[in-house]
Motif scaffolding. Structure first.
Motif, PDB file in Angstrom:
ATOM      1  N   GLN A  98       3.300  -6.773   5.993  1.00  0.00           N
ATOM      2  CA  GLN A  98       1.906  -6.667   5.566  1.00  0.00           C
ATOM      3  C   GLN A  98       1.166  -7.981   5.800  1.00  0.00           C
ATOM      4  O   GLN A  98      -0.002  -7.990   6.213  1.00  0.00           O
ATOM      5  N   TYR A 116      -0.458  -2.161   9.069  1.00  0.00           N
ATOM      6  CA  TYR A 116      -0.336  -1.007   8.166  1.00  0.00           C
ATOM      7  C   TYR A 116       0.130   0.176   9.017  1.00  0.00           C
ATOM      8  O   TYR A 116      -0.389   0.407  10.107  1.00  0.00           O
ATOM      9  N   PRO A 117       1.112   0.955   8.497  1.00  0.00           N
ATOM     10  CA  PRO A 117       1.859   0.754   7.259  1.00  0.00           C
ATOM     11  C   PRO A 117       2.876  -0.380   7.419  1.00  0.00           C
ATOM     12  O   PRO A 117       3.462  -0.529   8.501  1.00  0.00           O
ATOM     13  N   PRO A 118       3.114  -1.166   6.372  1.00  0.00           N
ATOM     14  CA  PRO A 118       4.015  -2.318   6.502  1.00  0.00           C
ATOM     15  C   PRO A 118       5.491  -1.930   6.411  1.00  0.00           C
ATOM     16  O   PRO A 118       6.241  -2.418   5.561  1.00  0.00           O
ATOM     17  N   ASP A 141      -1.347   4.384  -0.617  1.00  0.00           N
ATOM     18  CA  ASP A 141      -2.085   4.759   0.595  1.00  0.00           C
ATOM     19  C   ASP A 141      -1.191   5.562   1.542  1.00  0.00           C
ATOM     20  O   ASP A 141      -1.615   6.583   2.109  1.00  0.00           O
ATOM     21  N   THR A 187      -5.347   4.276   8.061  1.00  0.00           N
ATOM     22  CA  THR A 187      -4.907   5.107   6.935  1.00  0.00           C
ATOM     23  C   THR A 187      -5.330   6.561   7.097  1.00  0.00           C
ATOM     24  O   THR A 187      -4.775   7.444   6.447  1.00  0.00           O
ATOM     25  N   PRO A 233       0.801  -1.238   0.000  1.00  0.00           N
ATOM     26  CA  PRO A 233       0.000   0.000   0.000  1.00  0.00           C
ATOM     27  C   PRO A 233       0.825   1.276   0.000  1.00  0.00           C
ATOM     28  O   PRO A 233       0.623   2.165   0.830  1.00  0.00           O
TER      29      PRO A 233
END
Length: 462
Positions: free
Chosen positions: A336, A341-343, A163, A419, A160
């Motif tokens: 992930q 998240y975030p990875p 994102d 996010t 992502p």
């Protein structure tokens, strides 16, 4: 725009992909802006890529589809491509060439600047010393972004990264100082374009965002122009308007592939993995436009995002980017897969200027020590996890088991973030403390005793 009296050349020798080869020219220079009149009456635009005696190779920004040799006329301006610059860009959504994509009028200004920019004299560069806070714990605490820094995000297909880029662009601040974001998207799908516009709508409405969006079905030449337009706009906002500007550029791999396509059309001898031999200098011409200038307000900070094909960090684009930039934020498929998240992989990530922008008077006095101790503890936890795979968890010592608990706490309490979740630096550092205190005090040797005592007293008051 000033230049020579327009002379139209009709001697088009050939059309090759996005290129027009014009013969019989005189006094034409490299990087000169050209206007191309097609037989239908349409006018297109281009840049001179190469000049050899009376031949000029022009790259057409709108592509050469529908053009023919006999009905094409080319006029050269005598100057490089220049665009209007100023605060009129703020709050606007444009395509990769700077044309409005939001239904508004073209951006107008009495001041123009060349999109190629001007190199910053190294003697006049001001060392970066203040942070840009993103609201993302993994970035703000462990790989702090500093004003004037170039810090790339290394990702891979399926992760992502878009994102994260949109979240950072939406949340980033400079502690109350005048701030703006320039977001340059290259090779995006239409779904990605809609996602970016929706995610940044609030910042755009506040008129501290410039959006330049190039889609995958736009002409390939436009993809090469997009980051240069973004940086030209950012430089004016920073060094003339006194703003601190964050430039987010995604995806630089799409940019490099466009550069490779144009190089092949020019018939250049390919280098590593068919990329042109000047890929390094071309990327450097973008990344090195960030920084601070002594005696001028404002700064330009660059956050390029790139995908590593097949996750290969030795691929030319991430490899050369790593040579030019000052660290990297690495996204991991394994992180992930664990549901975070975030990875971000904290042990593969690094901000080389972090020490310049953290600590007393900048972020918080305990920030550098907490970040260093957390990285050291995570490194030990990874070693313990590998040992547990070999000998079994039951054979581990109590201290080793506490390190495994720390890794789980890090993943769920610190790293995991929504996010749209914007965390303050204080909250992120407090979460880091909670993770570290999973370990006994004897394992926190990188934290000064006074910090540990102060933290213990603070926790005791609650």
């Amino acid at each position: 725009m000033t230049g020579r009296t327009a002379v139209e050349y009709t001697g088009v020798r050939g059309l090759r992909g996005p290129l027009v080869i014009v013969e019989g020219v005189s006094g034409v220079g490299w990087d000169e802006f050209a206007t191309i009149a097609v037989g239908s009456g349409e006018r297109r635009h281009g840049l001179v890529l190469e000049v050899d005696r009376d031949l000029a190779v022009v790259q057409v920004l709108e592509d050469t589809a529908g053009m023919n040799r006999t009905g094409t006329r080319v006029a050269f301006s005598g100057t490089p491509l220049r665009i209007p610059v100023g605060t009129g860009w703020l709050g606007r959504v444009c395509d990769g060439r700077g044309a409005p994509a939001d239904g508004g009028p073209p951006v107008l200004s009495g001041t123009y600047a060349a999109v190629g920019g001007a190199p910053i004299n190294p003697v006049r560069r001001e060392p970066p010393t203040e942070p840009v806070l993103t609201g993302v714990s993994a970035v703000d605490v462990l790989t702090t972004l500093v004003r004037g820094q170039k810090l790339p995000v290394f990702s891979a297909a399926g992760l992502p990264h878009l994102d994260l880029a949109v979240q950072i662009a939406a949340q980033a601040t400079c502690g109350g100082d005048p701030f703006a974001v320039v977001f340059a998207g290259m090779g995006l799908t239409h779904a990605d374009t809609a996602f970016v516009r929706e995610g940044l709508a609030a910042r755009s409405a506040a008129r501290d965002l410039v959006l330049l969006l190039n889609t995958a079905d736009d002409p390939v030449i436009e993809r090469l122009l997009t980051p240069r337009l973004a940086l030209t706009v950012a430089e004016y906002l920073a060094f003339r308007e006194g703003r601190h500007v964050l430039v987010v550029m995604t995806d630089m791999t799409a940019y490099a592939e466009a550069l490779r396509e144009v190089s092949a059309a020019r018939g250049e001898i390919p280098a590593r993995r068919a990329y042109p031999g000047y890929l390094y200098s071309d990327l450097a011409s973008l990344y090195e436009r960030c920084g601070r200038i002594r005696g001028r307000p404002g700064s330009v900070t660059v956050l390029p995002v790139l995908t590593m094909p097949a996750g290969d960090i030795t691929h030319p684009v991430p490899d050369l980017t790593g040579y030019i930039t000052e660290g990297q934020i690495v996204l991991s498929a394994d992180v992930q897969a664990a549901g975070s998240y975030p990875p971000v992989d904290p042990l593969a990530s690094l901000s080389r200027l972090m020490r310049k922008g953290t600590g007393p008077g900048r972020t918080r006095a305990d920030h550098p020590a907490v970040a260093a101790q957390l990285i050291a503890a995570l490194a030990r936890a990874r070693q313990v996890a590998e040992l547990a795979d070999l000998i079994g968890r039951s054979a581990l010592s109590p201290t080793d088991l506490r390190h495994l608990d720390l890794e789980a706490a890090f993943r769920h309490r610190f790293l995991a973030q929504g996010t749209g979740e914007n965390r303050s630096l204080d909250e992120s550092l407090d979460r880091a403390w909670e993770v570290l205190l999973t370990l006994p005090r004897s394992q926190l040797g990188m934290l000064p005793a006074d910090l540990l005592d102060a933290r213990a007293a603070r926790d005791g008051e609650r």
